[in-house]
Design a protein around this motif. Structure first.
Motif, PDB file in Angstrom:
ATOM      1  N   TRP A 124       0.868  -1.198   0.000  1.00 55.38           N
ATOM      2  CA  TRP A 124       0.000   0.000   0.000  1.00 55.38           C
ATOM      3  C   TRP A 124       0.891   1.229   0.000  1.00 55.38           C
ATOM      4  N   ASP A 125       1.258   1.670  -1.186  1.00 57.32           N
ATOM      5  CA  ASP A 125       2.250   2.745  -1.338  1.00 57.32           C
ATOM      6  C   ASP A 125       1.520   4.096  -1.324  1.00 57.32           C
ATOM      7  N   ASN A 126       1.409   4.655  -0.129  1.00 53.93           N
ATOM      8  CA  ASN A 126       0.625   5.897   0.010  1.00 53.93           C
ATOM      9  C   ASN A 126       1.538   7.126  -0.167  1.00 53.93           C
ATOM     10  N   ALA A 127       2.208   7.143  -1.318  1.00 55.32           N
ATOM     11  CA  ALA A 127       3.231   8.167  -1.587  1.00 55.32           C
ATOM     12  C   ALA A 127       2.650   9.579  -1.641  1.00 55.32           C
ATOM     13  N   TYR A 128       1.350   9.698  -1.984  1.00 57.09           N
ATOM     14  CA  TYR A 128       0.770  11.039  -2.197  1.00 57.09           C
ATOM     15  C   TYR A 128      -0.325  11.363  -1.183  1.00 57.09           C
ATOM     16  N   VAL A 129      -0.126  10.863   0.034  1.00 58.46           N
ATOM     17  CA  VAL A 129      -1.185  10.924   1.047  1.00 58.46           C
ATOM     18  C   VAL A 129      -1.586  12.355   1.437  1.00 58.46           C
ATOM     19  N   THR A 164       8.477  11.432   3.241  1.00 58.55           N
ATOM     20  CA  THR A 164       8.417  12.899   3.125  1.00 58.55           C
ATOM     21  C   THR A 164       9.165  13.376   1.885  1.00 58.55           C
ATOM     22  N   SER A 165       9.468  12.457   0.961  1.00 60.61           N
ATOM     23  CA  SER A 165      10.268  12.839  -0.214  1.00 60.61           C
ATOM     24  C   SER A 165       9.702  14.057  -0.936  1.00 60.61           C
ATOM     25  N   LYS A 166       8.373  14.081  -1.104  1.00 61.30           N
ATOM     26  CA  LYS A 166       7.754  15.204  -1.815  1.00 61.30           C
ATOM     27  C   LYS A 166       7.038  16.130  -0.839  1.00 61.30           C
ATOM     28  N   ILE A 167       7.510  16.129   0.393  1.00 60.10           N
ATOM     29  CA  ILE A 167       7.028  17.066   1.409  1.00 60.10           C
ATOM     30  C   ILE A 167       8.194  17.992   1.788  1.00 60.10           C
TER      31      ILE A 167
END
Ligand code: PLP
Length: 414
Positions: free
Chosen positions: A209-214, A247-250
């Motif tokens: 469950w890859d919630n990368a864009y949560v 947090t990569s895109k945070i």
């Protein structure tokens, strides 16, 4: 001599003019732009000379395998994983997905009859279009990928349920439940409930469950995804799900914090194995994240700043495609409510040619087919657009050029 159709003539003229411009634009990868990374510049000054975590841990030293409680608390609610079951690790969730696959190969998962390495065949279901790095990771370990069509509410669950129930070699499924890569689809409650509850032939079936864009909303309304860990537990499948996020895109894509969460039994299994490869994660970086983002409201406020920078780029893509191709019937595209991608669908057999023409005009696009396992989109229709990294004016120029390439590829084919 047959004369050219007016469409083809115009498309060729426009393409020649496009090539003349000598563009050098790149909309290939979903990376944050330098301006987005600048939003976290202050974080890089932290933690300064503070190095003690809230529980007294000296972050400079070894230990603390599960990660600092304060950074886990920040994301436990967003990722819908109880604090005690959430691990904060290194800088990447992809490496955690990789490690979880590798550990499942080498050590029996809770509920498994054998290590995956001892199985004659291992397969994963993969909703398509999907994320190329999930596919590459699977292929690297000889995991067969079985495509499942995406719908507006997530993977086609009739197909998923049938395949998972009948084939014990199917050990998992890749899911990006919110603002999926590349379609921007968010899974409906019904999809999540069915994934959590469905019978599976493999006793050790796992949902990745890859919630990368949560927290990566592009509108005022954040989409709410049903709580899969809870639903799986309620359905008697407590060990079915591994949740991932980062947090990569945070904050900073190269030096963020990656998370994995699961059932108590899975977390115990995973930590036991991770403890053999590290004495503990980079807690100084975790402390810096906790100090900078502070709490859930701090994360939301920070993500609003990202949205201010990237929403205009997504709007520009939609506006230009509507103007150039809107009434033509030559393409459709997604209008995502969050995430990092737009999916452009062109007539069958045209995607590769569009990408080739774009390259010839100095516009780099993700290779056609990358959204499908083996790099093979059987209908050759899907193109992934990643508008976040270039400046707005570059996005506009690239999409206007892309529209020219679509018109030419389709006209040539006709
Ligand atoms: N998962 C998805 C769906 C992504 O799109 C990406 C990056 O584009 C990642 C994971 C990478 O995550 P990380 O930077 O945490 O390794």
């Amino acid at each position: 001599m047959t004369s050219l159709s007016p469409d083809l003539e115009r498309a060729r003229r426009d393409y020649a003019a496009l090539v003349e411009q000598g563009l050098a634009l790149d909309i290939t990868r979903g990376k944050p732009s330098p301006r987005q990374l600048d939003l976290s510049l202050e974080m890089l000054k932290l933690p300064g000379e503070v190095y003690t975590a809230e529980d007294g841990t000296d972050c400079r030293n070894y230990g603390g395998l599960q990660g600092l409680p304060e950074v886990r608390r920040l994301f436990s609610g967003f990722l819908q994983v109880p604090l005690a079951q959430l691990v904060a690790a290194g800088n990447s969730s992809l490496e955690l997905m990789h490690d979880t696959v590798v550990q499942s190969m080498l050590s029996k998962l809770p509920g498994a009859e054998r290590r995956w390495a001892d199985e004659p065949r291992i397969a994963f279901l993969c909703p398509v279009p999907g994320y190329d790095r999930h596919f590459a990771l699977s292929e690297r370990f000889g995991i067969e990928l079985i495509p499942v069509p995406m719908t507006a509410t997530g993977p086609d669950m009739d197909v998923v349920e049938r395949l998972a129930a009948e084939d014990p070699a199917i050990k998992g499924i890749w899911c990006v439940p919110k603002y999926s890569n590349p379609d921007g689809v968010s899974y409906s409650d019904e999809t999540v409930r069915r994934l959590a509850a469905m019978p599976t032939a493999a006793p050790d079936f796992r949902i990745f469950w890859d919630n990368a864009y949560v927290v990566h909303d592009l509108t005022d309304e954040s989409v709410e995804i049903a709580d899969i860990l809870k639903l799986a537990e309620d359905s008697g499948n407590a060990d079915r799900v591994f949740v991932f996020g980062s947090t990569s895109k945070i904050t900073t894509a190269g030096s963020g914090v990656g998370f994995v969460g699961s059932s108590p039994a899975n977390v115990k299994w995973l930590l036991g194995l991770l403890g053999k490869r590290t004495i503990g994660p980079d807690k100084v970086n975790q402390l810096r994240h906790a100090m900078f983002l502070r709490d859930e409201d701090g994360v939301r406020a920070h993500m609003r700043k990202h949205r201010e920078l990237i929403a205009p780029k997504f709007e520009a893509v939609d506006k230009i495609l509507t103007k150039e191709l809107g009434d033509s019937g030559l393409a459709t595209w997604t209008k995502p409510a969050g995430g990092y991608f737009i999916s452009l669908t062109v007539p069958e057999g045209c995607a590769k040619e569009v990408v080739r023409l774009a390259k010839g005009a100095g516009i780099a696009l993700t290779p056609a087919g990358a959204t499908h396992p083996g790099g093979n989109d059987p209908e050759d229709r899907t193109i992934r657009i990643a508008p976040t990294y270039p400046e707005l004016a570059e996005v506009e120029a690239a999409i206007a050029g892309l529209a020219v390439c679509v018109r030419l590829a389709v006209a040539e084919k006709a």
